[in-house]
Design an enzyme around this catalytic site. Structure first.
Site, PDB file in Angstrom:
ATOM      1  N   ARG A  65       0.855  -1.182   0.000  1.00 28.52           N
ATOM      2  CA  ARG A  65       0.000   0.000   0.000  1.00 28.52           C
ATOM      3  C   ARG A  65       0.890   1.231   0.000  1.00 28.52           C
ATOM      4  O   ARG A  65       1.655   1.442   0.938  1.00 28.52           O
ATOM      5  CB  ARG A  65      -0.840  -0.040   1.292  1.00 28.52           C
ATOM      6  CG  ARG A  65      -1.881   1.036   1.383  1.00 28.52           C
ATOM      7  CD  ARG A  65      -2.220   1.370   2.831  1.00 28.52           C
ATOM      8  NE  ARG A  65      -1.943   2.780   3.026  1.00 28.52           N
ATOM      9  CZ  ARG A  65      -2.153   3.454   4.143  1.00 28.52           C
ATOM     10  NH1 ARG A  65      -2.617   2.857   5.216  1.00 28.52           N
ATOM     11  NH2 ARG A  65      -1.876   4.731   4.210  1.00 28.52           N
TER      12      ARG A  65
ATOM     13  N   ASN B  62      -6.811   1.395  10.406  1.00 32.80           N
ATOM     14  CA  ASN B  62      -5.475   1.681  10.948  1.00 32.80           C
ATOM     15  C   ASN B  62      -5.619   1.646  12.466  1.00 32.80           C
ATOM     16  O   ASN B  62      -6.372   2.441  13.043  1.00 32.80           O
ATOM     17  CB  ASN B  62      -4.994   3.073  10.531  1.00 32.80           C
ATOM     18  CG  ASN B  62      -4.737   3.181   9.042  1.00 32.80           C
ATOM     19  OD1 ASN B  62      -4.926   2.221   8.291  1.00 32.80           O
ATOM     20  ND2 ASN B  62      -4.323   4.358   8.597  1.00 32.80           N
TER      21      ASN B  62
ATOM     22  N   TYR C 193      -3.593   1.359  16.284  1.00 34.73           N
ATOM     23  CA  TYR C 193      -2.308   1.451  16.999  1.00 34.73           C
ATOM     24  C   TYR C 193      -2.397   1.256  18.512  1.00 34.73           C
ATOM     25  O   TYR C 193      -1.457   0.789  19.128  1.00 34.73           O
ATOM     26  CB  TYR C 193      -1.667   2.822  16.752  1.00 34.73           C
ATOM     27  CG  TYR C 193      -1.107   2.945  15.344  1.00 34.73           C
ATOM     28  CD1 TYR C 193       0.190   2.554  15.057  1.00 34.73           C
ATOM     29  CD2 TYR C 193      -1.908   3.424  14.315  1.00 34.73           C
ATOM     30  CE1 TYR C 193       0.701   2.635  13.773  1.00 34.73           C
ATOM     31  CE2 TYR C 193      -1.401   3.507  13.008  1.00 34.73           C
ATOM     32  CZ  TYR C 193      -0.101   3.111  12.753  1.00 34.73           C
ATOM     33  OH  TYR C 193       0.401   3.178  11.485  1.00 34.73           O
TER      34      TYR C 193
ATOM     35  N   GLU D 224      -3.025  -0.416   8.459  1.00 34.82           N
ATOM     36  CA  GLU D 224      -1.829   0.005   9.205  1.00 34.82           C
ATOM     37  C   GLU D 224      -1.883  -0.583  10.607  1.00 34.82           C
ATOM     38  O   GLU D 224      -2.944  -0.599  11.236  1.00 34.82           O
ATOM     39  CB  GLU D 224      -1.745   1.532   9.384  1.00 34.82           C
ATOM     40  CG  GLU D 224      -1.306   2.305   8.190  1.00 34.82           C
ATOM     41  CD  GLU D 224      -1.181   3.810   8.471  1.00 34.82           C
ATOM     42  OE1 GLU D 224      -0.928   4.199   9.631  1.00 34.82           O
ATOM     43  OE2 GLU D 224      -1.368   4.573   7.518  1.00 34.82           O
TER      44      GLU D 224
HETATM   45  O1  IFM Z   1       3.026   7.693  10.257  1.00 27.33           O
HETATM   46  C1  IFM Z   1       1.652   7.638  10.490  1.00 27.33           C
HETATM   47  C2  IFM Z   1       0.909   7.437   9.182  1.00 27.33           C
HETATM   48  O2  IFM Z   1       1.212   8.416   8.257  1.00 27.33           O
HETATM   49  C3  IFM Z   1      -0.580   7.454   9.431  1.00 27.33           C
HETATM   50  N1  IFM Z   1      -0.943   6.555  10.484  1.00 27.33           N
HETATM   51  C4  IFM Z   1      -0.197   6.581  11.707  1.00 27.33           C
HETATM   52  C5  IFM Z   1       1.295   6.510  11.411  1.00 27.33           C
HETATM   53  C6  IFM Z   1       2.095   6.542  12.726  1.00 27.33           C
HETATM   54  O3  IFM Z   1       1.823   7.701  13.430  1.00 27.33           O
END
Ligand code: IFM
Length: 454
Positions: free
Chosen positions: A88, A303, A305, A362
């Site tokens: 991606r 995404n 985290y 992500e």
């Molecule tokens: O680096 C960023 C990315 O551009 C978008 N999502 C989170 C990542 C880490 O902060």
């Protein structure tokens, strides 16, 4: 096996996913390409913002970044060596349309042609993301995403890129993290274009939803078969304490941020609690919201985290802090490591919105990596982060979530926006002085996982 007991055995983990699972990597143009003034590229709002004194932690820009514009062949070879099945990446709008609309830059388009051809030749499926925050400065000068004219401009750009790459690319993404672009860039002011005005941020969000729909139509009319999605960043939101006030604040924040985008994308219009929350905070002052069309998504990109704990300072909406809970395991970003949150967010998205497919677009972690004298980067913390999140994804899959892919963020250490080069998210270490690349232990581990999966 619980996450705590999980070992790093890639074979055992891989066995919990189907053989055709889309293991891959994600990157973005401004964070890695460099070549900021080369071959006719126009300026983007990040070129401008990175030069605002004090805006970036180390005062650096993405002018050179990982020099991927010149080193893409080597980078793709590295990725292929690790075994990636999907990649991606994003297109820099100002590289292909330096003024945002109008005259195209053939040399910019030719770069993405070469990139796609190289990715395909390496046996990797490309996933093209159209917007990862680097809006052409020329469009910002005309009001940027707060101006409704951006919708036609985005459709024109989408049509151009889809028309050029669509004979080879089926997988598309319109936006990466529209909430981050709208809110951090236009309300918090810590991302480009650095504005601090909530009504503007909500206009931007509204235009993003309209632009998404226009781009989907533009891609569908040029690419067949096309698989189109949008990547939404949704972390797990919890109340910091079990009080009514924190519980209410957490619900308001989720509605005013996550459901603000997801409800319209799934055809429900803006959420009532979100409207009340933004309204009570005065954010809708002078804003005329549209009725955004449904997102027409083949997949929803997630995404993920961390876990965010919301702590209310008062009963007023938006008078809250959002942080990691004290004493929890955290990455160098100060983000709470919460793999069970990934499982639960996947489950919640599936039950609430029932997207046809979910792709983890992500997931990753920044740690202060060091290179040992023998040249190895022993990033065990990152390996554990990945192993636990991938195990959590397997739990969601087993519970019926239609999860089809996973993109590690990120292939390379890169430009982490307002934190400059002070945070390393890569599975491949980059020496920014020499541009030397070194596979970290996490890259080798991820490679064995993919290989074990067949
Ligand atoms: O680096 C960023 C990315 O551009 C978008 N999502 C989170 C990542 C880490 O902060």
């Amino acid at each position: 096996m619980t996450n705590d007991e999980l070992d790093l055995d890639p074979g055992a983990l891989a066995a919990r996913f189907p053989k055709d699972f889309g293991w891959g990597f994600a990157t973005s143009a401004y964070q890695i390409e460099g070549a900021a003034t080369e071959d006719g590229r126009g300026r983007s709002i990040w070129d401008t913002f990175a030069r605002v004194p004090g805006a970036i932690a180390d005062g650096q820009t993405g002018d050179v970044a990982c020099d991927h514009y010149h080193r893409y062949r080597d980078d793709i070879a590295l990725m292929a060596g690790i075994g990636a099945k999907t990649y991606r990446f994003s297109v820099s709008w100002s590289r292909v349309l330096p003024d945002g609309t109008g005259t195209t830059n053939e040399r910019g388009l030719a770069f993405y042609d070469r990139l796609v051809d190289t990715v395909l030749a390496a046996g990797i499926t490309p996933l093209v993301n159209l917007f990862h925050w680097d809006l052409p400065q020329a469009l910002q000068d005309r009001g940027g995403f707060a101006d409704p004219s951006v919708v036609d401009a985005f459709a024109e750009y989408a049509a151009l890129v889809a028309g050029r790459l669509g004979d080879r690319v089926s997988d598309w993404m319109t936006f990466n993290e529209p909430a981050v672009f709208a809110f951090l860039g236009h309300a918090d002011g810590i991302h480009a274009p650095g504005l601090q005005d909530w009504p503007t941020a909500l206009r931007v969000a509204d235009n993003e939803l309209q632009a998404h729909a226009a781009a989907v139509a533009a891609i569908r009319s040029r690419v067949s078969p096309a698989r189109i999605g949008i990547a939404f960043d949704m972390n797990q939101v919890v109340p910091a304490t079990d009080t009514d006030r924190d519980r209410r604040a957490a619900a308001q924040w989720s509605a005013a941020r996550d459901a603000w985008f997801l409800d319209p994308l799934f055809g429900r219009g803006y959420p009532q609690l979100g409207l009340e929350t933004h309204g009570a905070a005065g954010h809708l002052h002078g804003v005329e919201l549209s009725d955004p069309p449904p997102g027409d998504l083949d997949y929803l990109g997630l995404n993920y985290y961390r876990r965010d704990a919301v702590s209310a300072r008062s009963d007023k909406p938006f008078d809250w802090t959002i942080e990691a809970r004290p004493g929890t395991e955290q990455t160098q970003m100060g983000w709470e490591v919460a793999p069970d949150g990934l499982r639960d967010v996947l489950g919640a998205l599936h039950h609430e919105y029932a997207p046809r497919e979910i792709v983890i677009t992500e997931n990753g972690a920044a740690y202060p990596d060091t290179m040992d004298p023998d040249g190895r980067v022993r990033d065990e913390n990152r390996m554990h982060y990945f192993a636990r999140h991938i195990a959590a994804a397997a739990e969601a899959l087993a519970a019926g979530v239609p999860l089809t892919g996973y993109h590690a963020w990120s292939l390379l250490d890169n430009y982490e926006w307002s934190l400059g080069y002070t945070r390393r998210f890569g599975l491949v270490h980059v020496d920014f002085e020499t541009q030397a690349r070194t596979l970290k232990d996490s890259a080798r581990w991820y490679g064995s996982l993919i290989a074990a999966g067949g």
